[in-house]
Each structure stands twice: as C-alpha cells, then as structure tokens.
Design a protein around this motif. Structure first.
Motif, PDB file in Angstrom:
ATOM      1  N   TYR A 253       0.857  -1.188   0.000  1.00  0.00           N
ATOM      2  CA  TYR A 253       0.000   0.000   0.000  1.00  0.00           C
ATOM      3  C   TYR A 253       0.891   1.234   0.000  1.00  0.00           C
ATOM      4  CZ  TYR A 253      -3.028   3.723   1.768  1.00  0.00           C
ATOM      5  OH  TYR A 253      -3.707   4.911   1.935  1.00  0.00           O
ATOM      6  N   GLU A 254       0.626   2.136  -0.920  1.00  0.00           N
ATOM      7  CA  GLU A 254       1.407   3.370  -0.990  1.00  0.00           C
ATOM      8  C   GLU A 254       0.481   4.580  -0.970  1.00  0.00           C
ATOM      9  OE1 GLU A 254       5.225   5.406  -3.184  1.00  0.00           O
ATOM     10  OE2 GLU A 254       4.322   3.602  -4.050  1.00  0.00           O
ATOM     11  N   ASP A 255       0.830   5.508  -0.117  1.00  0.00           N
ATOM     12  CA  ASP A 255       0.121   6.784  -0.002  1.00  0.00           C
ATOM     13  C   ASP A 255       1.127   7.872  -0.344  1.00  0.00           C
ATOM     14  OD1 ASP A 255      -1.388   8.974   0.585  1.00  0.00           O
ATOM     15  OD2 ASP A 255      -1.699   8.518   2.701  1.00  0.00           O
ATOM     16  N   ALA A 256       0.993   8.473  -1.506  1.00  0.00           N
ATOM     17  CA  ALA A 256       1.950   9.470  -1.984  1.00  0.00           C
ATOM     18  C   ALA A 256       1.252  10.813  -2.177  1.00  0.00           C
ATOM     19  CB  ALA A 256       2.588   9.019  -3.294  1.00  0.00           C
ATOM     20  N   VAL A 257       1.899  11.864  -1.750  1.00  0.00           N
ATOM     21  CA  VAL A 257       1.370  13.217  -1.872  1.00  0.00           C
ATOM     22  C   VAL A 257       2.391  14.078  -2.597  1.00  0.00           C
ATOM     23  CG1 VAL A 257       0.563  15.277  -0.650  1.00  0.00           C
ATOM     24  CG2 VAL A 257       0.006  12.993   0.237  1.00  0.00           C
ATOM     25  N   GLU A 258       1.928  14.768  -3.616  1.00  0.00           N
ATOM     26  CA  GLU A 258       2.788  15.661  -4.386  1.00  0.00           C
ATOM     27  C   GLU A 258       3.020  16.960  -3.613  1.00  0.00           C
ATOM     28  OE1 GLU A 258       1.007  17.137  -7.956  1.00  0.00           O
ATOM     29  OE2 GLU A 258       2.892  16.947  -9.074  1.00  0.00           O
ATOM     30  N   GLU A 259       4.230  17.465  -3.660  1.00  0.00           N
ATOM     31  CA  GLU A 259       4.544  18.714  -2.969  1.00  0.00           C
ATOM     32  C   GLU A 259       3.781  19.886  -3.597  1.00  0.00           C
ATOM     33  OE1 GLU A 259       8.620  20.517  -1.325  1.00  0.00           O
ATOM     34  OE2 GLU A 259       8.483  20.528  -3.510  1.00  0.00           O
ATOM     35  N   ASP A 260       3.198  20.722  -2.737  1.00  0.00           N
ATOM     36  CA  ASP A 260       2.469  21.914  -3.183  1.00  0.00           C
ATOM     37  C   ASP A 260       2.846  23.054  -2.251  1.00  0.00           C
ATOM     38  OD1 ASP A 260       0.768  23.900  -3.984  1.00  0.00           O
ATOM     39  OD2 ASP A 260      -1.057  22.679  -3.907  1.00  0.00           O
ATOM     40  N   GLN A 266       3.604  19.291   2.059  1.00  0.00           N
ATOM     41  CA  GLN A 266       4.894  18.675   1.896  1.00  0.00           C
ATOM     42  C   GLN A 266       4.777  17.339   1.151  1.00  0.00           C
ATOM     43  OE1 GLN A 266       7.725  20.265   2.930  1.00  0.00           O
ATOM     44  NE2 GLN A 266       6.312  21.941   3.453  1.00  0.00           N
ATOM     45  N   GLN A 267       5.806  17.036   0.371  1.00  0.00           N
ATOM     46  CA  GLN A 267       5.827  15.758  -0.333  1.00  0.00           C
ATOM     47  C   GLN A 267       5.977  14.618   0.666  1.00  0.00           C
ATOM     48  OE1 GLN A 267       8.974  15.434  -3.206  1.00  0.00           O
ATOM     49  NE2 GLN A 267       8.531  13.299  -3.688  1.00  0.00           N
ATOM     50  N   LYS A 268       5.235  13.507   0.416  1.00  0.00           N
ATOM     51  CA  LYS A 268       5.402  12.328   1.273  1.00  0.00           C
ATOM     52  C   LYS A 268       5.115  11.070   0.469  1.00  0.00           C
ATOM     53  CE  LYS A 268       0.805  11.393   3.180  1.00  0.00           C
ATOM     54  NZ  LYS A 268       0.030  11.095   4.395  1.00  0.00           N
ATOM     55  N   SER A 269       5.653   9.962   0.954  1.00  0.00           N
ATOM     56  CA  SER A 269       5.393   8.668   0.327  1.00  0.00           C
ATOM     57  C   SER A 269       5.542   7.595   1.387  1.00  0.00           C
ATOM     58  CB  SER A 269       6.369   8.416  -0.831  1.00  0.00           C
ATOM     59  OG  SER A 269       6.113   7.161  -1.424  1.00  0.00           O
ATOM     60  N   ASP A 270       4.423   7.033   1.816  1.00  0.00           N
ATOM     61  CA  ASP A 270       4.417   5.991   2.838  1.00  0.00           C
ATOM     62  C   ASP A 270       4.099   4.652   2.187  1.00  0.00           C
ATOM     63  OD1 ASP A 270       4.906   7.848   4.860  1.00  0.00           O
ATOM     64  OD2 ASP A 270       2.761   8.259   5.103  1.00  0.00           O
ATOM     65  N   LEU A 271       4.829   3.609   2.566  1.00  0.00           N
ATOM     66  CA  LEU A 271       4.638   2.292   1.985  1.00  0.00           C
ATOM     67  C   LEU A 271       4.513   1.236   3.074  1.00  0.00           C
ATOM     68  CD1 LEU A 271       4.610   0.541  -0.641  1.00  0.00           C
ATOM     69  CD2 LEU A 271       7.077   0.265  -0.310  1.00  0.00           C
ATOM     70  N   LYS A 272       3.517   0.365   2.938  1.00  0.00           N
ATOM     71  CA  LYS A 272       3.329  -0.751   3.856  1.00  0.00           C
ATOM     72  C   LYS A 272       3.309  -2.036   3.031  1.00  0.00           C
ATOM     73  CE  LYS A 272       0.427   2.050   6.941  1.00  0.00           C
ATOM     74  NZ  LYS A 272      -0.923   2.190   7.547  1.00  0.00           N
ATOM     75  N   VAL A 273       3.853  -3.114   3.595  1.00  0.00           N
ATOM     76  CA  VAL A 273       3.960  -4.375   2.871  1.00  0.00           C
ATOM     77  C   VAL A 273       3.519  -5.526   3.767  1.00  0.00           C
ATOM     78  CG1 VAL A 273       5.534  -6.001   1.734  1.00  0.00           C
ATOM     79  CG2 VAL A 273       5.852  -3.548   1.423  1.00  0.00           C
ATOM     80  N   LYS A 274       2.783  -6.494   3.201  1.00  0.00           N
ATOM     81  CA  LYS A 274       2.356  -7.685   3.922  1.00  0.00           C
ATOM     82  C   LYS A 274       2.510  -8.889   3.008  1.00  0.00           C
ATOM     83  CE  LYS A 274      -1.536  -9.729   6.438  1.00  0.00           C
ATOM     84  NZ  LYS A 274      -2.954  -9.560   6.862  1.00  0.00           N
ATOM     85  N   LYS A 275       3.058  -9.997   3.568  1.00  0.00           N
ATOM     86  CA  LYS A 275       3.260 -11.222   2.795  1.00  0.00           C
ATOM     87  C   LYS A 275       2.330 -12.326   3.289  1.00  0.00           C
ATOM     88  CE  LYS A 275       7.431 -12.607   2.700  1.00  0.00           C
ATOM     89  NZ  LYS A 275       8.865 -12.913   2.841  1.00  0.00           N
ATOM     90  N   GLU A 276       1.810 -13.136   2.328  1.00  0.00           N
ATOM     91  CA  GLU A 276       0.982 -14.278   2.661  1.00  0.00           C
ATOM     92  C   GLU A 276       1.351 -15.442   1.746  1.00  0.00           C
ATOM     93  OE1 GLU A 276      -3.145 -13.239   2.422  1.00  0.00           O
ATOM     94  OE2 GLU A 276      -2.965 -11.566   3.834  1.00  0.00           O
ATOM     95  N   PHE A 277       1.080 -16.672   2.222  1.00  0.00           N
ATOM     96  CA  PHE A 277       1.368 -17.870   1.437  1.00  0.00           C
ATOM     97  C   PHE A 277       0.144 -18.771   1.410  1.00  0.00           C
ATOM     98  CE2 PHE A 277       5.358 -16.308   3.065  1.00  0.00           C
ATOM     99  CZ  PHE A 277       6.174 -16.327   1.954  1.00  0.00           C
ATOM    100  N   GLN A 278       0.002 -19.552   0.336  1.00  0.00           N
ATOM    101  CA  GLN A 278      -1.172 -20.390   0.170  1.00  0.00           C
ATOM    102  C   GLN A 278      -0.808 -21.613  -0.669  1.00  0.00           C
ATOM    103  OE1 GLN A 278      -4.393 -18.436  -1.964  1.00  0.00           O
ATOM    104  NE2 GLN A 278      -5.939 -19.640  -0.906  1.00  0.00           N
TER     105      GLN A 278
END
Length: 298
Positions: A253-260, A266-278
């Motif tokens: 999941y990425e939440d990115a904001v362009e600087e204005d 302010q510019q920002k970019s947050d990233l979250k990651v989750k792994k699953e197996f099946q």
C-alpha cells in the motif's frame, strides 16, 4: 517479456509500477524473492512465474491455421482482432487458440454514449493440420464494449506447457481487465489453467488473482493505491492426482502526496507491505481456492 502499455492508467500509475524505486527497494529488502516457499524443506519442482510481469508468453501464431479455424468457426477472418490472438501447440496434433472477435452487430447504447463494437474472447482447440474444431468455448468474463470504462486486455498464453502430473500437460493463461480512466486506478490480472482430453476442455484453475491494483489519483503525483503481486510454483506433492500449486502473495500500500508549496503541502510517500502464502490443492475436478477480494490496507 510481454509489454503491457495498457496498464499505464495515469501518470501516477506509471510512476508507481515503472519508476517506484522506493517501493522496489522496500519489497526487495522485506522479500528478496517472490518465489514460493514450500511448507516442506524440499525445493519446489518448478517455478511457473516469480511475478506476473516476468511471464513469458507464447510467440507461436500460424496465420494459415488461424484462417482455417475462422472458416470452421463460420466467422469472417476480418472479424478477428489478430493483434489479440494467442496460440500454442498442445501436442503433435492439436493447437490451442485464444481468439478475439469483433462483433459489430452487437452494439449497445447507454443513455449517455455509444458503447461501440463488442469484443468476444473464444478458447478453441483445433486439429493442427486442417483447423477442424475439436472444442470451442466463449469466455463471457472477457467480453467488453470498446467504449465502456472496464476493458479486457490481450490474453497471454504462457510459453511453456505445465506438467500437472507425469501424463497431463496443461495450458496456462494470463487474463486481465483494467479501468479506462485517469483517476480510477484499477486493474486485475488472473491466472487460468486448461487441460484437454481430446474431446473436452477442462478449466482446472479458473481466474485465480495474480496481480491487482486498486486506488485513486488526482492525475498527477498524488495517489493512494493498494497492489497485489503473486508468484506461483508447482509443488512436488500431489493431491488427487495433480501436483499442488504453491502461491506467494505480497500486498503493498502506498500513499503518496505531491509537494504543493503554494498550499504548504509537503511531499510524502508511505509504503506498507504484507506477505501471505497459500497452497492450492486439486479436488479431482478443480484447484480449490476461496475468492478473496478483501483489501489488506485500504
């Protein structure tokens, strides 16, 4: 490697998937490989694909056989969208086609616009010599009107046949639908496995999700998007006669904001990651899986 220009739904989408160095670095740090981890210490028998973007499609296409097939299907060759046709030799005597057909007579109009021509997707097994139809089926989930918001991309056949046991070869397909919008960021790629017994086609795995993107954008550098990337391998363990399929999933999941600066943003970019197996097991007819459309972060 196939090139999917239709996935560029917006500038932000292109940035995320083609230039998103922060995402790539973080995913590589947290998951060095999307190759599936087996539940046993033994190595998996065969990696089908590490990520869907690494899928190598079949480059076979016998146009003379396609023309014979069209004649036997009783459709005009000019009605075939040849750039969206894929094929593979199933064995010495049988060839498989995925054929996209333009049906100009199936026009539909909404209250606001003309939806245009209708595109139909057919799966066809034919005799490799004369194009005689051995089995045909229309995939209704891949039909679409050319001007509607959701479209189906070209169906890709994987270059190599899969071996589900010592005697059963299978054809693997990658199908995709995507949004024709600059602000709605949506696409979903699915994986299908087919076998053929000489008379009937069997979908032993149908539309298993292997890649998706869902989010929204302002058309520039500001967006929120959740993505799924999947890798699949063939296990060395069988259930009801077919090898199990091992699946790895990475949700990000990425939440990115362009600087204005004018609005003190302010510019920002947050990233979250989750792994699953099946593990997918064959029940004698199909590989069982639960449809899971849940978002992990949104």
């Amino acid at each position: 490697m196939k090139i999917k220009t239709y996935l560029i739904l917006s500038g932000a989408f292109l940035f995320l998937f083609s230039c998103g160095k922060n995402e790539k670095q973080l995913v590589e740090e947290n998951a060095p490989s999307l190759a599936v981890q087996s539940e046993s210490p033994k190595a998996v028998e065969k990696l089908i694909f590490k990520k869907s973007e690494y899928i190598i499609p079949s480059d076979e296409l016998d146009l003379n056989l396609l023309k014979k097939t069209a004649e036997n299907l009783k459709i005009k060759y000019t009605a075939i969208k040849t750039e969206d046709v894929s094929s593979i030799r199933y064995n010495e005597n049988v060839t498989f086609f995925v054929i996209s057909i333009i049906d100009k007579s199936a026009k539909a109009k909404s209250k606001e616009e003309d939806l245009g021509n209708y595109y139909e997707r057919k799966y066809v097994f034919v005799n490799s010599e004369d194009g005689k139809i051995l089995h045909e089926e229309t995939d209704k989930n891949l039909g679409y009107y050319e001007n509607e918001g959701l479209r189906a991309a070209k169906t890709y056949i994987l270059k190599d046949l899969l071996q589900l046991n010592d005697k059963t070869p299978a054809i693997a397909l990658s199908t995709e639908v995507y949004s024709n919008s600059r602000v709605v960021m949506y696409s979903e790629e699915k994986f299908t496995i087919l076998t053929f017994d000489g008379k009937q086609m069997k979908k032993v795995l149908y539309e298993y999700p292997i890649r998706s993107a869902n989010g929204d954008s302002n058309g520039g550098g500001t967006y929120q998007i959740e993505t799924l990337e999947t890798g699949i391998s063939i296990s060395d363990t069988q259930t009801n006669g077919f090898y199990d399929l091992m699946v790895s999933k990475i949700y990000s999941y990425e939440d990115a904001v362009e600087e204005d600066l004018a609005n003190d943003i302010q510019q920002k970019s947050d990233l979250k990651v989750k792994k699953e197996f099946q593990r997918l097991k064959f029940d004698g007819k199909t590989y069982l899986f639960n449809k899971d459309d849940r978002s992990r972060f949104l």
